[in-house]
Each structure stands twice: as C-alpha cells, then as structure tokens.
Design a protein around this motif. Structure first.
Motif, short mmCIF file in Angstrom:
data_model
loop_
_atom_site.label_atom_id
_atom_site.label_comp_id
_atom_site.label_asym_id
_atom_site.label_seq_id
_atom_site.Cartn_x
_atom_site.Cartn_y
_atom_site.Cartn_z
N GLY A 155 40.62 43.36 40.88
CA GLY A 155 41.57 42.32 40.32
C GLY A 155 41.78 41.31 41.43
N ALA A 156 41.11 41.23 42.55
CA ALA A 156 41.16 40.47 43.60
C ALA A 156 40.42 39.04 43.36
CB ALA A 156 40.84 40.59 44.86
N GLY B 221 38.37 38.55 49.04
CA GLY B 221 39.07 38.28 47.79
C GLY B 221 40.51 38.44 48.12
N VAL B 222 41.40 37.67 47.65
CA VAL B 222 42.94 37.91 47.88
C VAL B 222 43.77 38.35 46.33
CG1 VAL B 222 45.11 36.69 48.31
CG2 VAL B 222 42.86 35.95 49.44
N ILE B 223 44.52 39.22 46.73
CA ILE B 223 45.20 39.72 45.57
C ILE B 223 46.89 39.67 45.68
CG2 ILE B 223 45.19 42.33 46.30
CD1 ILE B 223 45.06 42.98 43.22
N HIS C 159 49.12 46.08 42.07
CA HIS C 159 48.81 45.92 41.02
C HIS C 159 47.01 45.68 40.82
CE1 HIS C 159 52.37 43.38 39.58
NE2 HIS C 159 52.71 44.45 39.61
N ALA C 160 46.46 46.28 42.04
CA ALA C 160 45.20 46.37 42.23
C ALA C 160 44.56 47.49 41.25
CB ALA C 160 44.88 46.81 43.57
N ILE C 161 43.38 47.10 40.65
CA ILE C 161 42.59 47.85 39.86
C ILE C 161 41.63 48.94 40.35
CG2 ILE C 161 41.16 47.73 37.77
CD1 ILE C 161 42.33 44.94 37.14
N GLY C 162 41.88 50.03 40.27
CA GLY C 162 40.80 51.05 40.70
C GLY C 162 39.65 51.29 39.92
N ALA D 89 45.56 41.63 36.75
CA ALA D 89 46.07 42.23 37.88
C ALA D 89 47.36 41.49 38.12
CB ALA D 89 45.26 42.17 38.89
N VAL D 90 47.34 40.14 37.80
CA VAL D 90 48.49 39.52 38.23
C VAL D 90 49.37 39.67 36.99
CG1 VAL D 90 49.20 36.99 38.51
CG2 VAL D 90 47.10 37.55 39.64
N GLU D 91 49.11 39.50 35.83
CA GLU D 91 50.18 39.31 34.84
C GLU D 91 49.90 40.05 33.56
OE1 GLU D 91 48.20 35.29 32.52
OE2 GLU D 91 49.44 35.06 34.30
N GLY D 92 48.81 40.74 33.36
CA GLY D 92 48.39 41.34 32.36
C GLY D 92 48.94 42.83 32.15
N GLY D 93 47.96 43.77 33.31
CA GLY D 93 48.43 45.00 33.10
C GLY D 93 47.54 45.82 32.17
N LEU D 94 46.72 45.11 31.24
CA LEU D 94 46.08 46.10 30.44
C LEU D 94 44.94 46.88 30.71
CD1 LEU D 94 46.17 43.25 27.39
CD2 LEU D 94 47.87 45.11 27.83
N ILE D 95 44.36 46.38 31.76
CA ILE D 95 43.31 47.01 32.21
C ILE D 95 43.60 48.35 33.34
CG2 ILE D 95 41.20 46.92 33.63
CD1 ILE D 95 40.91 44.02 32.52
N ALA D 96 43.36 49.62 33.05
CA ALA D 96 43.66 50.72 33.85
C ALA D 96 42.75 51.04 34.68
CB ALA D 96 43.94 51.81 32.99
#
Length: 757
Positions: free
Chosen positions: A499-500, A567-569, A574-577, A632-639
């Motif tokens: 997500g970065a 990269g910057v997050i 909200h980082a995606i693993g 990662a910033v605004e959606g949150g749909l990807i787990a």
C-alpha cells in the motif's frame, strides 16, 4: 618503523616503488608523479592506490553512471535532499521527515572470511547512514551463493548468516527482509549486499565536507589497528584465484557493541550542534575520510598521525592511513565546540582525538613523528582518479543464449509443484531469517513473509516506509537492459503490495571484470535499463554502489544489478499484508503469458538458461501501485496482497496458504487456459489480492477503471487442501516440502542458533 618522508622523496626521486602490487597501472603511477612533481612517499602511494582503486574511484563505471543524471528530471531530483556521490541518498518523505537508505557490497571479504566479511558489511553500511545525520532503524541483506549443496556454500552461507545476524542483532537493528539466491555462477564469489535505512529530520541532514579555516578534525570511535589493511578497497578491485580464501589479514574485524555506542554518541553530537561535517571510516580508512572531507570543503587540511589512537605498535604512516579498522568516524568541529565534543564522547566512553585542522589552500598535509609524509592536493586523491572508457561490445554468444529451448512440460503437475516449492530457489528462508531479530525497537510493521519490510517512522501520525530490494541475475544474463528493468519492477511491485507509494531507488550493481568487453556491455545495458525505467516511473535514483571483479578466474558471475525501492505510506495501520483468512476471495491482477526464459522452472527442470526474460511495461507496475495505494489510504477494500514473480502464480498462492494456514479452492486456468503456463509462468506486473466476497465485484471494477486486468480465482478455505484447479495437494504436505529444504542442508552448520518453524 621508519617513514618515507616528502623530503626523502625529493632527495631520492628514482626509488623503485611497489605500485603494481598495490593495484596501480603504469600510467596511473606516472600521473601521480606528474601531480606531485616528484615520486610519491610510501604514505602518498598508499593513499592514491586505495582511493584510485575500482571500489573507491569508480574509474571503470562513472562514464556510464552519468546516464542516471541525464535521465533525471528536475521534478524527480526535487525529491532528493542528498543524492549520488554522498555517503547515502536522503529523501524528503513529508512532514519534516527524511529517510536515508543505501545498499553496498561486501562480496570478496565475505568469501575470504564469511563471518567477519558479512558482519563488517553491515557495520559499514550502518555508518554510511549515521554519516548523514540519521539514526539507523533497520537493515536488509541481499545474498547470493553457489549451489546450495556445494561444499563451499556449506562453508560460506552459515558464516555469512551468522555474521549478519550477530552484528545486526547486537546493534539492536531489525532485519526486515532480503533475498537468498543460489546459482553456480556465484560459487567462489558470493554476493553479500547490505542495505540500511535511517531516519532524520530534514534540518538535521549532515554532509561530508571540511569547511571553516581553523576548524578541528576529530577522530572518534575504535582505535586504529592492522586489521583490514588492503581490505575492501583492494579485495573489491581484484578477481579471485585458487586459494584466495587465505587472504585473512585483508578482512576487517567488527565490534557491534562499539558501533552501538558510536551510534548513540553520534546522535548526541548532532543534537548538541557541534558537528560541521562528518565522514565514516570504511573502505580506505583515514585515506578516504581525510581526503574526501578536505576535497569537499573550502580549504585544505593538516593531520598529525601521532594523535591517532592506535591498538598496534610501530605502525607506519601508510598502515595508519590504509587501515580499515571498524567503528570509526571523522568529524569537523569548530574550535569553541571541541570541549563539548570531547565531553559527549567521554559520556559514551568513545575514544576521541583531535588529529588536525582545516587550513588555507587545497593541500592535505599529513605528518608522522614530526615529519611530513603526505603533501598533496586533496581533490586529486579523492576526486581525480582515472576514468576509463573501457571497451564494450555485445557478446558474440548473446544471440545464441537468447534462442529459446522450450521447457519440458511435466506429466505430473503435483510433483512439479512440490519440486518447485522445495527447490533451493523457492523454499522457505525461515532457517536464515529466524536467526535475525526482526522486531527490535518496536517499529517493525511487516517483515516475516512480507513482500517488503514496513517500518513506522512517526509514532504520532503512523507515517511509515516500505523497502524492498530485488534482482534476477538469470533475467539480466539473457537481456541486461530488460533484466535491470525487471529488478526495478519487482522491487517497486513489492513496495506497492504493502500500500506504500514508491518514491526513490538505490542500487548495488554487481558484475564481473570491467576489463572484459562482454561484462562492460552488460553493465552499460543494465545502467541504461534501470535509468530509463526510473525515468518512466518518475522515481529518482538517490545513490548506489558498483562492485566489479566478481568472478573466479575468468568466469564472471551472472550480472546482478540489485535494485532497492523505498516507498511511503501515510499510516502504517492501513498497510496491506500478505496474510489471508478463510472465506476470502482471491483476485489475480495483471496478465499471464507463456514466458519461461530465465524462469525457475527452466532452472530446476534442467532446461538451462536461454531465451528472453519476461517482458515488462512499467506503466502497468505504476497502475498496480496507484490502485493499492488508494486502497491503503482511503479504500480499505483489499485485505491482503502478494506479488507474483519467481515461481509464478503457483508460488504466490502456495505461500499465501502456508503462511496463513488456510486451504485454497481456486482455478488457476482462469488466468491462462494452459494449466502449466498458469501455474509457473513468470510474467511481470502481476499480483494476487484478497478481498471480502462482498467487495469482489467492486474491486474488479476499480481495477478495470485503472486499466488492470482482473479475474477472480476462487476462495480461501478453512480446510487442509490446496486446490489450484489443475492440481491438488495437502496443506501439510506442501508446507513440509517448503520448510524443510534449508534446515536439511545447513542445519548441521548452524545447529542451536537456528529456529525452524
């Protein structure tokens, strides 16, 4: 021991000197005499020889490295606070924060003495970060060895891993990722590339220069000894022949506890505002630190070697200047701040000595036992090494290796899958990584089984960075330009998967002898591929390292341009693993083609190394990054997300299943009708993401809007079966195959230090 003085050099101009044994060519020695107007003293000869070595002067590579500047736009350059030519690149990451990162080689010393070679590689890169005014916060390592079952790999790998783990763990720095690659070309010439990341406030940036007439030169840290003389600066500028493992005196000896104290001492010195300029002592020791500080400043420098704290008796001036003893730094300090500087060093029990001062003119003048042993223009030592226009030409054999021999198609896909995941190329690296502390300091967000290491750098806002470094020497051998672009693409994609948003690049370019036109062509093509790729992505190169002469005899390693991406997050929460849960839907992003040139399947099936590597369009990588970053910033749909690279889609899915302890019920032929291609092709610009089933259609639509092909593969399950459609295997069976390879091969060498899950 008696020194050879400037006065003696003038009085005895025809004295024969061993310049050739120090790596200097006839014309280089003649140029030194022309600069000085006389023969050099022993100390001057030592300084010029190490500073004009391949490792320190980049004499064969700088003509090509300038291409990075030609392809960097003003907008790209504006993101860099300190760039190529500094100890490490520094990048503005917003809100007053800056991040510095660099990767550097310690290849030859790690073959000669694996533990100390690797350990001091970590120590050296950490000091590069310290010299920028930063606190080191994490390390990574890029390792390459000969075949896993080769006797010498059994010697080198355990020592290297122990050296990295021992030094980094004692420093209290988390090791957040890396690579371990096995290939015949690295037998006898392992690659040990160490990366370090540091953080600082923008206003705290420090640079290596000596300015201010009368300012004092302070040497602090460990005492100077005989270890490391002719070390990295000479070892890294020569090829290995039979018996090179006996070159023990040239390898530095590290003390991580001394370096840990040195880190804290430096940070206190920075906070106190008593440092004008600073340089670490690594390759070429005091020769490098004094000449570079003086050359980068606005005056000359005088140095008294009698003031240097020593740990060996009767050292000559040349030995003191050439020693690569570890854990040392050199600072320029205003006279009124010297006492405060000494007080801080005393507080940390760090040896400190005033060894000189900034002077008028441009000369570096060094005395020993009251006599002048060096009197030379500093810039000629540090900046005016030779520049070679080495011959280069596309190898005659390049066309032949690009003729693709179709790979053997297995009749038993299950056995093929087990062979792939258990191969040294793709098996679990837990045996290695479990020897490293990944979570010390408490700011590691992702490390184990992650695509990229993720670190929190601001505890208040949660701002963080993601770092990855990658390369396939197999791809680069087949097509150096595309291979470098693929290395950039994979590191970029790994960072994007968290997500970065990628913002800067560093590199460590490992190649054979520059005196070989084939190697120089590989080098030029790789540099152009990387530079052009960065231009297309509008991501600047902040710095790098070149390591030549990586070969045994006349056989070079696979060209290995390791590319690191930062990269910057905005918020690490909200980082995606990569971990998935049962009941999630898996979606494949990107397109799959029949591409097996340079692939792992080609390697383990005995297909050799031929054809063309996967083709890559970096705009597709950018699309993936923007999609993941927006979520990662605004959606949150990807787990969860996991990139597809070496080993293909099968490897990605298997790793997600094993590390998350879930079953799979998917059909890989949804990405390609040929099950074999679907499983093992290594096409670029692909990723697998996990979403809640209720969000699947929305995410597929978002991908479509972004121009990214997307298809649902199926779901994760609570069962014990990994069903890929074309092949089924028990979760426990494939987990065992993936985990046991390295412990079975190397467990006897590391023993109780290893932790295997």
């Amino acid at each position: 021991m008696m020194n050879d003085t400037v006065e003696q050099a003038q009085a005895n101009p025809d004295l024969e000197q061993p310049y050739a044994s120090l790596g200097l060519k006839d014309d280089e020695y003649a140029r030194i005499k022309e600069i000085l107007g006389r023969r050099p003293t022993d100390a001057e000869l030592a300084m010029y020889s190490v500073m004009w070595s391949e490792h320190c002067s980049y004499k064969s590579s700088k003509t090509h490295l300038r291409y990075f500047g030609k392809t960097t736009t003003e907008e790209m350059a504006s993101k860099i606070l300190a760039g190529i030519g500094e100890n490490a690149g520094v990048v503005d990451v917003g809100n007053g924060h800056a991040v510095t990162f660099r990767v550097e080689s310690h290849n030859h010393p790690s073959y000669v003495e694996p533990h100390q070679g690797a350990a001091t590689g970590v120590g050296g890169i950490v000091r590069d970060i310290m010299a920028m005014g930063a606190r080191p916060i994490a390390v990574m390592d890029q390792l390459r060895f000969g075949p896993a079952d080769a006797p010498d790999t059994q010697r080198v790998l355990p020592g290297v891993v122990d050296g990295i783990g021992g030094y980094g763990n004692c420093l209290g720095l988390p090791n957040i990722g890396g690579e371990t690659v096995f290939d015949e070309s690295y037998a006898g010439n392992p690659l040990v590339n160490a990366l370090c990341v540091g953080t600082l406030k923008v206003e705290d940036l420090k640079l290596a220069f000596a300015s201010g007439l009368g300012n004092k030169v302070m040497l602090f840290g460990s005492r100077t000894g005989l270890d490391g003389i002719g070390g990295v600066s000479v070892l890294a500028s020569d090829t290995f022949e039979e018996g090179a493992e006996r070159k023990l005196p040239a390898v530095q000896v590290g003390d991580p506890f001394a370096e840990k104290v040195l880190i804290e001492c430096c940070l206190d010195l920075y906070r106190a505002g008593v440092v004008v300029g600073i340089q670490d002592l690594g390759g070429a020791g005091l020769s490098c630190a004094t000449s570079e500080l003086a050359a980068s400043g606005d005056g000359g420098m005088s140095v008294n070697l009698d003031a240097v704290p020593l740990r060996a008796e009767n050292m000559t001036a040349a030995e003191i200047l050439s020693s690569e003893s570890q854990e040392r730094m050199c600072a320029v300090v205003k006279p009124e701040n010297v006492e405060k500087f000494k007080e801080i060093c005393a507080h940390w029990d760090v040896p400190c000595a005033e060894i000189g001062e900034v002077t008028d003119g441009k000369h570096l003048v060094i005395t020993h036992h009251g006599e002048v042993v060096v009197d030379a223009p500093a810039h000629t030592i540090a900046n005016e090494g030779p520049e070679y226009q080495r011959p280069y030409a596309r190898p005659e054999w390049q066309d032949d290796v690009q003729v693709y021999t179709p790979v053997a198609r297995p009749e038993d896909l299950k056995q093929a899958l087990l062979d792939m995941v258990s191969s040294p190329a793709l098996c679990s690296r837990a045996f290695i990584t479990e020897q490293y502390d990944r979570y010390v300091r408490g700011n590691t967000v992702q490390a184990k089984d992650a695509d990229a290491g993720v670190l929190r750098i601001d505890e208040e806002t949660g701002r963080g960075v993601a770092v990855s470094a990658d390369c396939s020497g197999r791809y680069t051998y087949l097509d150096p330009n595309t291979g470098a672009r693929l290395a950039l693409a994979e590191a970029y994609r790994n960072v994007a998967a968290t997500g970065a948003m990628p913002i800067a690049v560093t590199n460590c370019l490992n190649f054979g002898s520059p005196e070989n036109p084939d190697v120089m062509w590989q080098f030029k093509e790789a540099v152009h591929g990387l530079a052009d790729g960065c231009h297309e992505l509008a991501i600047p190169v902040s710095g790098g390292n070149v390591s030549f002469y990586n070969q045994t005899g006349d056989v070079p390693i696979l060209p290995t341009p390791v590319v690191g991406v930062l990269g910057v997050i905005e918020d690490v929460h909200h980082a995606i693993g990569t971990r998935v849960a049962a009941g999630q839907e898996l979606i494949a992003l990107g397109e799959t083609f029949d591409e097996f040139g340079g692939s792992i399947w080609q390697q383990i099936s005995g297909g050799g190394l031929n054809g063309l590597p996967p083709q890559v369009d970096l705009k597709n990588e950018e699309k993936l990054a923007k999609l993941l970053n927006s979520q990662a910033v605004e959606g949150g749909l990807i787990a969860a997300a996991h990139d597809v690279s070496e080993g293909g889609l099968a490897q990605t899915l298997v790793e997600m299943a094993i590390t998350s302890r879930v079953g799979l019920d998917v059909d890989v032929t949804r990405v390609h009708e040929d099950a074999f291609v679907a499983l093992f092709s290594e096409s670029a610009s692909r990723m697998v993401i996990a979403v809640d089933p209720s969000n699947a259609e929305k995410v597929i639509a978002l991908a479509g809007e972004a121009g990214i092909p997307a298809v649902s593969l199926g779901t994760t399950t609570a069962g014990e079966t990994v069903n890929l459609g074309a092949v089924q295997v028990g979760l426990e069976e494939i987990s065992t195959a993936w985990r046991e390879t390295l412990p079975n091969m190397f467990g006897h060498a590391v023993g109780a230090n290893s932790v295997v899950e």
